[in-house]
Enzyme design. Structure first.
Site, PDB file in Angstrom:
ATOM      1  N   CYS A   1       0.811  -1.219   0.000  1.00 12.34           N
ATOM      2  CA  CYS A   1       0.000   0.000   0.000  1.00 12.34           C
ATOM      3  C   CYS A   1       0.841   1.265   0.000  1.00 12.34           C
ATOM      4  O   CYS A   1       0.292   2.373  -0.017  1.00 12.34           O
ATOM      5  CB  CYS A   1      -0.961  -0.017   1.185  1.00 12.34           C
ATOM      6  SG  CYS A   1      -2.045  -1.468   1.162  1.00 12.34           S
TER       7      CYS A   1
ATOM      8  N   HIS B   1      -2.276   8.141   6.205  1.00 15.03           N
ATOM      9  CA  HIS B   1      -2.555   6.844   5.586  1.00 15.03           C
ATOM     10  C   HIS B   1      -3.949   6.377   6.003  1.00 15.03           C
ATOM     11  O   HIS B   1      -4.723   5.915   5.170  1.00 15.03           O
ATOM     12  CB  HIS B   1      -1.485   5.831   6.012  1.00 15.03           C
ATOM     13  CG  HIS B   1      -1.570   4.520   5.332  1.00 15.03           C
ATOM     14  ND1 HIS B   1      -1.540   4.383   3.951  1.00 15.03           N
ATOM     15  CD2 HIS B   1      -1.692   3.253   5.830  1.00 15.03           C
ATOM     16  CE1 HIS B   1      -1.628   3.092   3.635  1.00 15.03           C
ATOM     17  NE2 HIS B   1      -1.732   2.401   4.754  1.00 15.03           N
TER      18      HIS B   1
ATOM     19  N   GLU C   1      -0.303   4.972  13.780  1.00 12.95           N
ATOM     20  CA  GLU C   1      -0.062   6.201  13.038  1.00 12.95           C
ATOM     21  C   GLU C   1      -0.372   7.436  13.879  1.00 12.95           C
ATOM     22  O   GLU C   1       0.379   8.410  13.866  1.00 12.95           O
ATOM     23  CB  GLU C   1      -0.889   6.225  11.750  1.00 12.95           C
ATOM     24  CG  GLU C   1      -0.597   7.453  10.910  1.00 12.95           C
ATOM     25  CD  GLU C   1      -1.225   7.434   9.531  1.00 12.95           C
ATOM     26  OE1 GLU C   1      -0.788   8.239   8.676  1.00 12.95           O
ATOM     27  OE2 GLU C   1      -2.148   6.625   9.293  1.00 12.95           O
TER      28      GLU C   1
ATOM     29  N   LYS D   1      -9.072   7.976   2.554  1.00 15.34           N
ATOM     30  CA  LYS D   1      -9.659   6.639   2.420  1.00 15.34           C
ATOM     31  C   LYS D   1     -11.056   6.562   3.028  1.00 15.34           C
ATOM     32  O   LYS D   1     -11.815   5.651   2.704  1.00 15.34           O
ATOM     33  CB  LYS D   1      -8.736   5.591   3.060  1.00 15.34           C
ATOM     34  CG  LYS D   1      -7.410   5.399   2.329  1.00 15.34           C
ATOM     35  CD  LYS D   1      -6.545   4.344   3.014  1.00 15.34           C
ATOM     36  CE  LYS D   1      -5.200   4.173   2.307  1.00 15.34           C
ATOM     37  NZ  LYS D   1      -4.316   5.343   2.517  1.00 15.34           N
TER      38      LYS D   1
ATOM     39  N   HIS E   1      -9.810   2.174   0.087  1.00 17.24           N
ATOM     40  CA  HIS E   1      -8.369   1.931   0.046  1.00 17.24           C
ATOM     41  C   HIS E   1      -7.989   1.345  -1.309  1.00 17.24           C
ATOM     42  O   HIS E   1      -8.275   0.179  -1.598  1.00 17.24           O
ATOM     43  CB  HIS E   1      -7.999   0.956   1.168  1.00 17.24           C
ATOM     44  CG  HIS E   1      -6.534   0.849   1.441  1.00 17.24           C
ATOM     45  ND1 HIS E   1      -5.573   1.326   0.582  1.00 17.24           N
ATOM     46  CD2 HIS E   1      -5.853   0.309   2.497  1.00 17.24           C
ATOM     47  CE1 HIS E   1      -4.371   1.087   1.081  1.00 17.24           C
ATOM     48  NE2 HIS E   1      -4.518   0.481   2.249  1.00 17.24           N
TER      49      HIS E   1
ATOM     50  N   PHE F   1       1.830  -3.527   3.892  1.00 13.13           N
ATOM     51  CA  PHE F   1       2.190  -4.859   4.357  1.00 13.13           C
ATOM     52  C   PHE F   1       3.662  -5.130   4.037  1.00 13.13           C
ATOM     53  O   PHE F   1       4.184  -4.679   3.021  1.00 13.13           O
ATOM     54  CB  PHE F   1       1.333  -5.917   3.654  1.00 13.13           C
ATOM     55  CG  PHE F   1      -0.045  -6.099   4.253  1.00 13.13           C
ATOM     56  CD1 PHE F   1      -0.480  -5.333   5.313  1.00 13.13           C
ATOM     57  CD2 PHE F   1      -0.904  -7.055   3.742  1.00 13.13           C
ATOM     58  CE1 PHE F   1      -1.734  -5.510   5.868  1.00 13.13           C
ATOM     59  CE2 PHE F   1      -2.171  -7.239   4.277  1.00 13.13           C
ATOM     60  CZ  PHE F   1      -2.588  -6.466   5.338  1.00 13.13           C
TER      61      PHE F   1
END
Length: 410
Positions: free
Chosen positions: A162, A302, A313, A331, A336, A395
């Site tokens: 991502c 994010h 975060e 998002k 996403h 990831f």
């Protein structure tokens, strides 16, 4: 403008919010989630997504090309064409071997594999399309852009889950700073709307299961968040060295000023609990841009709406930015878009700087302990901004952070 800033002279973008910058900006500023039930995912535990609508690929690209390309490559070519037109460039006139393409793709459109796997299982291998491999290879988004626009310089794909789109933009900055290219078309593209993708993320517990109310499912930094919503789309930016963009009197959307990247080295899917590697990426990006945390006016987070990501975060952002600049999380509106998300959010951040307005985060009702940030909600917030940060995490522990600057004072 710093000596190493890279000018953004064109942006192309398509997402669930629409096709092109105007539609995307309008829907982002509305601050309402675009998630809805998805026929492709019917019967699954999570049967909704944020889908790109209104793109007639056959009309835009021609029937032959549309048939040949998978959705993520279609999106990429459309966005690249938009970006080049926005930049006022003519591909028939540029020095093609000095024009590069760097596209971030986290995976590919797994939906395309479902039919050939079925044919293979039925013993009908000879009925499979010869386009299965070239259609689905992740590098084909960059390759098809180069083919379509006659870009014959450096051309490749970055894949950091991502964070892929942000990684592509940072890599493109390096190519321009080093002198390897004069123009780079960079960004990300992905379509994650496949049953394989949805079922797999669902089994991991990464997707929201709020099937009774999809529009309320993506809720970054909210205490009731339960996972992300699959999205899709693409954003491509035309990047040039600032002095050359000024020389040709190009219209500027802003500058890419800094890039930082690190790896967690912790877990395949979970972020490092300490957040230290993500923090290091932010600080590296600020150092690259030659600015301090106190100079940052806005953060595009994010913000996936997963329990672990948002908690980590938020903790990192509070440590790095104690002054608490306003935060948004795109998002919540767009879903996403996986490998494309970093590029889409960088484009949105540049628009925020350009128009002096921060789009709201959808669905935020309650920020719990550990999630306290100055998050813009309900309506856009007007603010004169010079510098912004966009964060992307993926990831495998990939962290990629961009610092962007406004061009309005130039």
């Amino acid at each position: 403008m710093g000596n190493t800033d890279i000018a953004v002279t064109g942006i192309g973008m398509l997402s669930p919010a629409g096709i092109g910058l105007e539609e995307n900006w309008y829907r982002l500023c509305q601050g309402t989630s675009l998630a809805d039930h998805d026929p492709l995912l019917a019967g699954l535990r999570t049967d909704f997504s944020c889908a790109v609508r209104g793109l007639n690929a056959a009309s835009v690209l021609g029937h032959k090309m549309a048939r040949r390309l998978d959705a993520f490559a279609q999106f990429a070519v459309v966005a690249a064409r938009q970006a080049v037109a926005d930049a006022g460039l003519d591909p028939t006139q540029w020095q093609s071997e000095r024009v590069g393409v760097v596209l971030g793709v986290g995976s590919n459109s797994l939906h395309s594999y479902e039919k050939p796997f079925s044919l293979l299982g039925q013993g009908k291998a000879d009925s499979m399309s010869p386009f299965n491999i070239p259609r689905s290879l992740p590098n084909m988004a960059a390759g098809e852009i180069a083919l379509d626009l006659g870009a014959r310089g450096v051309c490749f794909t970055t894949s950091s889950a991502c964070a892929s789109g942000a990684t592509a933009l940072g890599t493109a900055m390096d190519l321009l700073r080093s002198g390897r290219c004069d123009i780079v078309l960079a960004g990300g593209s992905e379509s994650g709307r496949s049953r394989m993708t949805a079922a797999s993320f669902g089994r991991m517990g990464a997707l929201s299961s709020r099937t009774a109310d999809p529009e309320a499912a993506s809720r970054p930094f909210d205490t009731e968040r339960d996972g992300f919503v699959l999205g899709e789309g693409a954003a491509v930016l035309v990047l040039e060295r600032a002095r050359e963009a000024h020389r040709r009197r190009a219209r500027l959307h802003g500058y890419l000023a800094g890039y930082g990247a690190t790896a967690d080295g912790y877990h395949p899917t979970a972020p490092s609990p300490s957040g230290e590697p993500a923090e290091a990426a932010i600080r590296a990006a600020l150092l690259d841009a030659g600015c301090g945390a106190e100079s940052v006016d806005h953060i595009n987070a994010h913000g996936t709406s997963t329990v672990l990501n948002d908690e980590t975060e938020a903790s990192v952002l509070r440590r790095v930015f104690p002054a608490g600049p306003p935060v948004t999380a795109n998002k919540s509106v767009l879903g996403h878009a996986l490998g494309a998300s970093g590029a889409i959010e960088a484009a949105a951040t540049l628009l925020s700087l350009e128009y002096g307005k921060i789009p709201p985060t959808a669905n935020l009702q309650c920020q719990g302990s550990g999630l306290e940030l100055d998050i813009v909600t309900k309506t856009p917030r007007k603010r004169r901004m010079r510098t912004a940060v966009s964060t992307s995490f993926g990831f495998g522990g990939h962290n990629a952070v961009l610092v962007l600057r406004s061009s309005r004072s130039d």
